[in-house]
Structure formats: structure tokens, C-alpha cells
Design an enzyme around this catalytic site. Structure first.
Site, short mmCIF file in Angstrom:
data_model
loop_
_atom_site.label_atom_id
_atom_site.label_comp_id
_atom_site.label_asym_id
_atom_site.label_seq_id
_atom_site.Cartn_x
_atom_site.Cartn_y
_atom_site.Cartn_z
N ASN A 90 2.35 -4.95 -3.55
CA ASN A 90 0.82 -5.23 -3.13
C ASN A 90 0.13 -3.78 -2.78
O ASN A 90 0.64 -3.06 -2.14
CB ASN A 90 0.75 -6.22 -2.02
CG ASN A 90 -0.44 -6.77 -1.74
OD1 ASN A 90 -0.98 -7.41 -2.77
ND2 ASN A 90 -1.16 -6.90 -0.51
N GLU A 119 0.65 -1.07 0.06
CA GLU A 119 0.00 -0.04 0.15
C GLU A 119 0.87 1.39 0.03
O GLU A 119 0.90 2.24 0.71
CB GLU A 119 -0.99 -0.06 1.24
CG GLU A 119 -1.63 -1.33 1.00
CD GLU A 119 -2.94 -1.58 2.19
OE1 GLU A 119 -2.89 -0.65 3.19
OE2 GLU A 119 -3.75 -2.37 2.31
N GLU A 178 -6.19 -10.54 -2.14
CA GLU A 178 -7.05 -10.06 -0.84
C GLU A 178 -8.47 -10.09 -1.28
O GLU A 178 -9.11 -9.46 -0.80
CB GLU A 178 -6.58 -8.87 0.00
CG GLU A 178 -5.20 -8.90 0.35
CD GLU A 178 -4.73 -7.76 1.25
OE1 GLU A 178 -5.66 -6.84 1.55
OE2 GLU A 178 -3.45 -7.62 1.40
N HIS A 193 -10.11 -5.86 -3.43
CA HIS A 193 -11.19 -5.46 -2.61
C HIS A 193 -12.26 -4.90 -3.31
O HIS A 193 -12.05 -3.56 -3.34
CB HIS A 193 -10.89 -4.73 -1.16
CG HIS A 193 -9.75 -5.42 -0.26
ND1 HIS A 193 -10.12 -6.57 0.55
CD2 HIS A 193 -8.41 -5.14 0.04
CE1 HIS A 193 -9.21 -7.21 1.31
NE2 HIS A 193 -7.94 -6.16 1.07
N ASP A 202 -12.15 -10.03 -2.03
CA ASP A 202 -13.37 -10.20 -1.44
C ASP A 202 -14.36 -9.09 -2.33
O ASP A 202 -13.88 -8.00 -2.78
CB ASP A 202 -13.63 -9.81 0.12
CG ASP A 202 -12.74 -8.60 0.52
OD1 ASP A 202 -12.35 -7.58 -0.45
OD2 ASP A 202 -12.48 -8.49 1.57
O1 G3I Z 1 -7.29 -9.40 18.35
C1 G3I Z 1 -7.74 -7.85 18.82
C2 G3I Z 1 -8.73 -8.43 19.97
O2 G3I Z 1 -7.96 -8.92 20.86
C3 G3I Z 1 -9.29 -6.77 20.37
O3 G3I Z 1 -10.17 -7.15 21.42
C4 G3I Z 1 -9.75 -6.23 19.26
C5 G3I Z 1 -10.32 -5.02 19.76
O4 G3I Z 1 -10.45 -3.98 18.50
O5 G3I Z 1 -8.99 -5.97 18.27
C6 G3I Z 1 -8.23 -7.31 17.72
O6 G3I Z 1 -7.47 -6.95 16.79
C7 G3I Z 1 -7.93 -6.48 15.50
C8 G3I Z 1 -7.35 -7.35 14.43
O7 G3I Z 1 -7.94 -7.01 13.14
C9 G3I Z 1 -7.88 -8.96 14.68
O8 G3I Z 1 -9.15 -9.08 14.30
C10 G3I Z 1 -7.71 -4.99 15.37
O9 G3I Z 1 -7.96 -4.18 16.01
C11 G3I Z 1 -7.91 -4.79 13.83
O10 G3I Z 1 -7.28 -3.45 13.67
C12 G3I Z 1 -7.22 -5.65 12.82
O11 G3I Z 1 -7.82 -5.34 11.61
C13 G3I Z 1 -7.02 -5.88 10.48
C14 G3I Z 1 -6.67 -4.82 9.62
O12 G3I Z 1 -5.89 -5.26 8.31
C15 G3I Z 1 -5.78 -3.59 10.20
O13 G3I Z 1 -5.50 -2.94 9.05
C16 G3I Z 1 -7.93 -6.80 9.70
O14 G3I Z 1 -8.17 -7.94 10.44
C17 G3I Z 1 -7.16 -7.49 8.23
O15 G3I Z 1 -8.12 -8.06 7.70
C18 G3I Z 1 -6.83 -6.11 7.64
O16 G3I Z 1 -5.99 -6.68 6.55
C19 G3I Z 1 -5.80 -5.68 5.60
C20 G3I Z 1 -4.22 -5.93 4.96
O17 G3I Z 1 -3.36 -6.33 5.79
C21 G3I Z 1 -3.80 -5.24 3.84
N1 G3I Z 1 -4.93 -4.68 2.97
C22 G3I Z 1 -6.13 -4.38 3.45
C23 G3I Z 1 -6.70 -5.46 4.32
C24 G3I Z 1 -7.96 -4.95 5.02
O18 G3I Z 1 -7.86 -3.68 5.44
#
Ligand code: G3I
Length: 489
Positions: free
Chosen positions: A200, A140, A271, A240, A273
Site C-alpha cells: 500500500n 509506504e 484511503e 489521498h 479522500d
Molecule cells: O487518540 C489520541 C488522543 O487521545 C490524543 O489526545 C490526541 C493528541 O494528539 O491524539 C490522538 O491520537 C491521534 C490518532 O490519529 C487518533 O485521532 C494521533 O495523535 C494521530 O497521530 C493519529 O493520526 C493518524 C495518522 O494516520 C498517524 O500517522 C490518523 O488518525 C490516520 O488517519 C492516519 O492514517 C494514515 C494511514 O495510516 C496511512 N496513510 C496515510 C493516512 C493519513 O495520514
């Protein structure tokens, strides 16, 4: 039985066999078509469906710097990533490392210097070595809203556009993208790893965006890949798809995949969806057609070698309200959606690369841009030469690196000239029984199983003394113990 089609004056072999029994899992159908079909996962989501349906795995969050990097570029908390890599290995799945250099989820690395980023890059790549088939080295890097510009926040604030011309390709410029890839390439070469290095990004999928406006973000990515081609092996379109005008599914998706493929890199949809609302809430039928269209665009380009969906089920997705994935349900109990059946069906139809100029059976066209553009002098000089291969005294030599999955593989062959320039080359190798080549790029090919011979195409026959060029091929079965023999002309 392969079908023979007459296209103009060229005979094109279409890898579709209507009589063959349809595969019943995504991974088997993909393997037969010669690509991987993967999923993003975390250790808590490793139910049996992951290994059954998918042959590639991307850690959704567990290899990001926020999880594994220390402020000095060391590693910490690698346990979850290890769990995922071990699971993938046990289940014959490729792994995509995600990600090394990213403005988001940087954790302790936030604000680090290029030197510290380089330390982290080395530590992370070496931690898992060739067990990682593909690394997202830079994620990104480009700005939103189709500006075609780089981001400005860290780590891109490390870059300097000395003459202010809007790119970072000139002598005197500093570029965090270039320097991170140079470091990653050094590490891969020094370790003799087969790991491929990818860039990516999102909203880079079509040649155009909504309303037919040129996709400037995709164009900027293209310029980066073309300029730094010698360090970059693969490009990820995140895919996406939603109702943002810059991330819609366009009819020129395939053409955009093709132009990157023509640079000689592998292209992946990393990625995937697709927002169900894009199909007007018609309970999944429109979404299924959209999935079919996207999968077909990849299948029609020989060097589009993999698709990864960003999660298993809607309820467990980062965008759950848009119901963008292939399964409903959750917690290990999943139900297939119409989109799943559409993807499986499309994969089972196999590739049709009759419009891909780099595929066998069609005349090999000279790419509109040279496959490798000489790079600018790096501001951070490599500590080892980019190509440590010792050239042969005369003639040429060849080495092969493999990325394999159950039922298939992609091979990259590097041809190196000896002490004198060569004007043409051919490489012969013998595939093990049961393995067969399905397509090749940057080379002409004769034969598909047993002893197969590749020779240069018009634009890569001339190789200067000690320099290298690469070609690749994709196949089915297992390709172990390949010993390429190079002959110069
Ligand atoms: O695991 C913790 C949990 O313990 C806590 O209670 C909760 C509270 O907010 O957070 C949880 O962690 C989250 C994590 O995902 C797991 O679910 C984070 O807050 C959250 O920020 C994180 O989001 C991820 C996101 O990237 C962060 O930027 C998404 O899962 C993930 O799918 C997403 O993936 C990105 C790629 O890396 C790059 N391209 C875009 C894609 C979608 O945004």
C-alpha cells in the site's frame, strides 16, 4: 438486460442495465457492480451509517504496530481491533488489516530486526486469520517527492543493496519488503487462510504526475509487485488526492490501475479522500466530479475490486480542513454531500470493462510482462516451501479461495500440475443457485451460472511439474462449497 457492444471485431458485454432500479446505499450499489465500498473507522465512530453504507472496514489506527505490537513482536491491546473485526463480521463487511510493516506509528516495534518483524507478522495474521480479507503487509515503503527510491529510515534500513545498482532485487541484496511478504505468505499458507497480502502506498495513483512527468514512485511500486508477484496478491493506491503535484487526479489513473491489474493482482483504492479545494471552492460540485472520475477509473478495470474512503465525515477526517469525504456532520449525525450522490450514481451505472483486455468478451492479450517473474533467492529462506499444496500424481488439481461480501465475491483458483508438466488445463466448477460470474482474469470462461468452465490463456497453459498458476473470477450472489475439478491437456 445486458447491452451488447461491438468493439472492433470483439463482442463486449457491458454490465450496465439502465432498466434496473438504482440502489440507494453505496454498499448495495458497489456489490451489484462487483466490488466492495469501504470506510476507515475506529471503535468510537461505529454509528449505524457504517454498516448501512459500507461493506468493508479498515481500522484507521487500531491495528497499527503502535497500538498492538510489543517490542518482541508479540501482541497487546487488541481490544479495539477486536471490536472493529466483530462489528464488521456482524454487518457482513470485509476487513482490511492496516498495517504490519511501516516506518511510522511503529511504537514498541521501532528499530526491530527482520526476525522480530517476522514474529509480529505471524502473530498478527494468526490473531484474526481469515476474518481479515486483506492485510497491508508493507505500507509506504517508497520515498516522497517522486524520486522513485525506497525510504531509507527503519525498517528500510534493514535492506541492503549489495551492488549499489539502486534496486534490491539482486542475489546478495537484502530486502525488508520481500522478506516481510515471504513471511506473511508462509503464515497464510501454513494456516490455510484466505487472507490476501497487499502493498500500500500514496502518490502512486497515476502513470504521470503534474506536468506529465512520469510517476517514478508508481513505477518503483510496479517493479516491486512484478518482481515479488508470487508473494503479493493486491496493491493499494491510497488515493489521498490534494494539491501536491504528485497526488493530483490525472487522466491516466485508469491506465495505471490497469497495468497493475495486468500483473494479476487485485487493485484497491484504499484511503480515498479528495481535497475540496481542488475544485476551486465551488461548494462541492467539482469535488463530486472528481469523485466520479476516480470511481469510474476503478469500475473500468475488472480487477479493481474495492474502494475505501478514509473516514465518514469531513469533521472527523485526518485532513478535516480540506473537506475531502462524502458526508458533513459528525458524532453519528451525518449529511450526504454532492460527492456522496456522485459516487452512488457512478456505482449504480456499473462496470464498463470494454477497454480492459483481461475481461471476458475481449480478446485476452498477452501481458507486456509475464504475470509472474521468478523471484530472487530470498535472503531469509522460508521455513516452509512457498507452496505446500501436495501435487497430484499426474494431470492437475485445483483449489479455490474466496473473499465474500454480502451480494458478491472474488474467487482465486490455484491450478497445480502433477508429477509431469502440463501444456494446458481446464477447471470446471458448479456455482450455487443465485450466484453468477461477472468477470474473470488469467483464464477463458464459458458459462456464467450453474456449471462454469475456465481454461488457460496463451501465457499460463504450460505449468511445470509440481508448480502452480492462478486465475480469478468475480461474481454476484454467494459462492459457497465450490469444488473445482481440473483436467490437464
Ligand atoms: O487518540 C489520541 C488522543 O487521545 C490524543 O489526545 C490526541 C493528541 O494528539 O491524539 C490522538 O491520537 C491521534 C490518532 O490519529 C487518533 O485521532 C494521533 O495523535 C494521530 O497521530 C493519529 O493520526 C493518524 C495518522 O494516520 C498517524 O500517522 C490518523 O488518525 C490516520 O488517519 C492516519 O492514517 C494514515 C494511514 O495510516 C496511512 N496513510 C496515510 C493516512 C493519513 O495520514
Amino acid at each position: 438486460m445486458a447491452m451488447l457492444l461491438l468493439v472492433g471485431s470483439a463482442v463486449t458485454v457491458q454490465a450496465i442495465d439502465p432498466a434496473a432500479a438504482a440502489e440507494t446505499t453505496l454498499r448495495a450499489a458497489a456489490a451489484k457492480a462487483g466490488l466492495f465500498f469501504g470506510v476507515a473507522a475506529s471503535p468510537g465512530r461505529l454509528s449505524s451509517i457504517v454498516g448501512q453504507e459500507f461493506n468493508q472496514l479498515t481500522p484507521e489506527n487500531d491495528m497499527k504496530p503502535a497500538t498492538i505490537a510489543t517490542s518482541s513482536g508479540g501482541l497487546q491491546n487488541t481490544g479495539s481491533a477486536d471490536t472493529l473485526v466483530n462489528y464488521a463480521q456482524t454487518n457482513n463487511m470485509l476487513v482490511r488489516g492496516h498495517t504490519l510493516v511501516w516506518h511510522s506509528q511503529a511504537g514498541a516495534l521501532q528499530g526491530a530486526s527482520q526476525g522480530t518483524l517476522n514474529t509480529f507478522i505471524g502473530n498478527a495474521i494468526n490473531r484474526w486469520g481469515s476474518r481479515i480479507a486483506y492485510w497491508d503487509v508493507v505500507n509506504e515503503a517508497l520515498d516522497d517527492n517522486n524520486t522513485g527510491r525506497r525510504r531509507t529510515q527503519w525498517p528500510h534500513s534493514l535492506s541492503r543493496d549489495a551492488n549499489g545498482d539502486g534496486d534490491y532485487f539482486d542475489a546478495g541484496d537484502t530486502d525488508v519488503i520481500r522478506d516481510s511478504f515471504i513471511r506473511a505468505k508462509q503464515v497464510v499458507q501454513a494456516g490455510g487462510l484466505s487472507t490476501k497480502l497487499c502493498i500500500n502506498d500514496y502518490d502512486v495513483d497515476g502513470l504521470t504526475v503534474s506536468g506529465g512527468t512520469p510517476n517514478r514512485k508508481a513505477n518503483a511500486l510496479y517493479d516491486i509487485v512484478r518482481t515479488y508477484r508470487q508473494y503479493i496478491d493486491c496493491v493499494g493506491f491510497q488515493a489521498h488526492f490534494n494539491d501536491n503535484p504528485n497526488s493530483i487526479i490525472t487522466n491516466d489513473l485508469q491506465a495505471n490501475i490497469q497495468r497493475f491489474a495486468d500483473l494479476g493482482v487485485e487493485v484497491h483504492l484504499t484511503e480515498l479522500d479528495i481535497d475540496d479545494d481542488l475544485s476551486n471552492n465551488d461548494i462541492g460540485a467539482g469535488q463530486a466530479e472528481n469523485y466520479r472520475k476516480v470511481v469510474r477509473a476503478c469500475l473500468n478495470v475488472a480487477r479493481c475490486t474495492g474502494i475505501t474512503v478514509w473516514g465518514i465525515a469531513d469533521s472527523e477526517s485526518w485532513r478535516s480542513s480540506e473537506r475531502g469525504l462524502l458526508f458533513t456532520g459528525g458524532g453519528g449525525n451525518y449529511q450526504k454531500k454532492a460527492a456522496y450522490h456522485a459516487v452512488l450514481d457512478e456505482l449504480n451505472k456499473g462496470r464498463d470493462v470494454s477497454t480492459d483486455p483481461t475481461s471476458p468478451g475481449t480478446p485476452t492479450a498477452t501481458p507486456s510482462v509475464p504475470p509472474t517473474t521468478p523471484p530472487v533467492t530470498p535472503s531469509v529462506p522460508p521455513t516452509t516451501p512457498p507452496n505446500p499444496t501436495t501435487p497430484p500424481a499426474t494431470g492437475c488439481s485445483a483449489t479455490v479461495s474466496l473473499n465474500s461480501w454480502t451480494g458478491g465475491f472474488v474467487a482465486t483458483v490455484r491450478v497445480t500440475a502433477g508429477a509431469a508438466p502440463i501444456n494446458g488445463w481446464s477447471v470446471q466448477l458448479t456455482l450455487p443457485s443465485g450466484a453468477a460470474v461477472t468477470n474473470a482474469w488469467n483464464a477463458n470462461r464459458s458459462g456464467s451460472s450453474g456449471t462454469v468452465r475456465f481454461s488457460n490463456v496463451s501465457y499460463n497453459g504450460r505449468v511445470n511439474a509440481g508448480q502452480s498458476t492462478e486465475f480469478g473470477f468475480q461474481g454476484t450472489g454467494a459462492a459457497t462449497g465450490l469444488t473445482p475439478v481440473c483436467t490437464a491437456s
